[in-house]
Scaffold this motif. Structure first.
Motif, PDB file in Angstrom:
ATOM      1  N   MET A   1       0.821  -1.196   0.000  1.00 25.97           N
ATOM      2  CA  MET A   1       0.000   0.000   0.000  1.00 25.97           C
ATOM      3  C   MET A   1       0.871   1.267   0.000  1.00 25.97           C
ATOM      4  SD  MET A   1      -2.494   0.983   3.185  1.00 25.97           S
ATOM      5  CE  MET A   1      -1.264   0.553   4.384  1.00 25.97           C
ATOM      6  N   LEU A   2       1.935   1.276   0.818  1.00 25.48           N
ATOM      7  CA  LEU A   2       2.803   2.452   0.863  1.00 25.48           C
ATOM      8  C   LEU A   2       3.652   2.552  -0.409  1.00 25.48           C
ATOM      9  CD1 LEU A   2       3.908   2.450   4.610  1.00 25.48           C
ATOM     10  CD2 LEU A   2       1.860   3.416   3.551  1.00 25.48           C
ATOM     11  N   ARG A   3       4.061   1.407  -0.929  1.00 24.94           N
ATOM     12  CA  ARG A   3       4.784   1.409  -2.209  1.00 24.94           C
ATOM     13  C   ARG A   3       3.903   1.994  -3.308  1.00 24.94           C
ATOM     14  NH1 ARG A   3       6.649  -4.169  -1.138  1.00 24.94           N
ATOM     15  NH2 ARG A   3       8.757  -3.939  -0.374  1.00 24.94           N
ATOM     16  N   ARG A   4       2.652   1.564  -3.313  1.00 27.52           N
ATOM     17  CA  ARG A   4       1.710   2.061  -4.321  1.00 27.52           C
ATOM     18  C   ARG A   4       1.539   3.574  -4.207  1.00 27.52           C
ATOM     19  NH1 ARG A   4      -4.021   0.907  -3.648  1.00 27.52           N
ATOM     20  NH2 ARG A   4      -4.904   2.204  -5.251  1.00 27.52           N
ATOM     21  N   ALA A   5       1.477   4.082  -2.973  1.00 22.51           N
ATOM     22  CA  ALA A   5       1.332   5.525  -2.749  1.00 22.51           C
ATOM     23  C   ALA A   5       2.569   6.272  -3.248  1.00 22.51           C
ATOM     24  CB  ALA A   5       1.100   5.807  -1.270  1.00 22.51           C
ATOM     25  N   ALA A   6       3.750   5.781  -2.903  1.00 23.29           N
ATOM     26  CA  ALA A   6       4.983   6.434  -3.353  1.00 23.29           C
ATOM     27  C   ALA A   6       5.082   6.369  -4.872  1.00 23.29           C
ATOM     28  CB  ALA A   6       6.194   5.768  -2.702  1.00 23.29           C
ATOM     29  N   ARG A   7       4.742   5.232  -5.436  1.00 27.28           N
ATOM     30  CA  ARG A   7       4.803   5.058  -6.892  1.00 27.28           C
ATOM     31  C   ARG A   7       3.845   6.028  -7.593  1.00 27.28           C
ATOM     32  NH1 ARG A   7       4.355  -0.423  -7.225  1.00 27.28           N
ATOM     33  NH2 ARG A   7       6.595  -0.568  -6.946  1.00 27.28           N
ATOM     34  N   ALA A   8       2.669   6.261  -7.014  1.00 25.57           N
ATOM     35  CA  ALA A   8       1.702   7.182  -7.611  1.00 25.57           C
ATOM     36  C   ALA A   8       2.260   8.601  -7.681  1.00 25.57           C
ATOM     37  CB  ALA A   8       0.387   7.161  -6.827  1.00 25.57           C
ATOM     38  N   VAL A   9       2.977   9.009  -6.641  1.00 25.92           N
ATOM     39  CA  VAL A   9       3.595  10.347  -6.651  1.00 25.92           C
ATOM     40  C   VAL A   9       4.662  10.405  -7.741  1.00 25.92           C
ATOM     41  CG1 VAL A   9       4.899  12.059  -5.331  1.00 25.92           C
ATOM     42  CG2 VAL A   9       3.141  10.685  -4.183  1.00 25.92           C
ATOM     43  N   LEU A  10       5.486   9.368  -7.815  1.00 24.77           N
ATOM     44  CA  LEU A  10       6.540   9.342  -8.833  1.00 24.77           C
ATOM     45  C   LEU A  10       5.944   9.337 -10.238  1.00 24.77           C
ATOM     46  CD1 LEU A  10       9.076   6.852  -7.219  1.00 24.77           C
ATOM     47  CD2 LEU A  10       9.098   9.366  -7.151  1.00 24.77           C
ATOM     48  N   GLN A  11       4.887   8.550 -10.446  1.00 22.40           N
ATOM     49  CA  GLN A  11       4.231   8.514 -11.760  1.00 22.40           C
ATOM     50  C   GLN A  11       3.714   9.895 -12.141  1.00 22.40           C
ATOM     51  OE1 GLN A  11       1.236   5.513 -11.117  1.00 22.40           O
ATOM     52  NE2 GLN A  11       2.499   3.885 -11.995  1.00 22.40           N
ATOM     53  N   ARG A  12       3.069  10.557 -11.191  1.00 21.28           N
ATOM     54  CA  ARG A  12       2.504  11.889 -11.469  1.00 21.28           C
ATOM     55  C   ARG A  12       3.570  12.872 -11.924  1.00 21.28           C
ATOM     56  NH1 ARG A  12       1.404  16.793 -10.638  1.00 21.28           N
ATOM     57  NH2 ARG A  12      -0.584  17.797 -10.448  1.00 21.28           N
ATOM     58  N   HIS A  13       4.800  12.646 -11.482  1.00 21.90           N
ATOM     59  CA  HIS A  13       5.900  13.554 -11.802  1.00 21.90           C
ATOM     60  C   HIS A  13       6.840  12.985 -12.876  1.00 21.90           C
ATOM     61  CE1 HIS A  13       4.382  15.151  -8.029  1.00 21.90           C
ATOM     62  NE2 HIS A  13       4.859  16.297  -8.454  1.00 21.90           N
TER      63      HIS A  13
END
Length: 134
Positions: A1-13
């Motif tokens: 879940m936390l990996r997914r959250a961090a990955r979402a921020v990275l994807q957005r950028h």
């Protein structure tokens, strides 16, 4: 879940596959000690970010570390009426945004950072933990 959250921020950028970071869940005393050492504030807090921009390999940067005080986050979730998972996702997103240079030290910067947090939290299925407009 936390990996997914961090990955979402990275994807957005546009940084997925181009950046790495760590997220650590720790006790309150550890966060208090880090907060005192690095920010001069002798108190626990929910999340701290430590940017460590270093190139790991050509085209891949290490952004730094996000440290979350798990007991603090659990109490905060309870107080705010959020699910614990949502609170941890919020803190992860918040911490990673700080690693990317976002801050909330002025009203304009806060609106920008909070808006991105809201967008990502909605995308991840946790709209109820998104901070209100700032």
């Amino acid at each position: 879940m936390l990996r997914r959250a961090a990955r979402a921020v990275l994807q957005r950028h546009g940084l997925e596959g181009k950046a790495a970071l760590s997220v650590a869940l720790v006790d309150e005393e550890t966060v208090r000690r880090l907060n005192r050492t690095y920010r001069g504030i002798d108190a626990p807090t929910d999340v701290l970010s430590f940017p460590i921009p270093v190139e790991l390999s050509p085209g891949v940067r290490y952004l730094g570390d996000v440290v979350i005080a798990f007991p603090y986050a659990a109490r905060q979730a309870l107080r705010e009426g959020h699910p614990l998972e949502g609170e941890l996702v919020l803190l992860t997103v918040h911490g990673v945004l700080h690693l990317l240079g976002y801050d909330h030290d002025t009203p304009r910067a806060r609106r920008r950072m909070w808006g991105i947090q809201r967008e990502i939290l909605h995308q991840l299925g946790f709209p109820e933990v998104a901070p209100p407009d700032g």
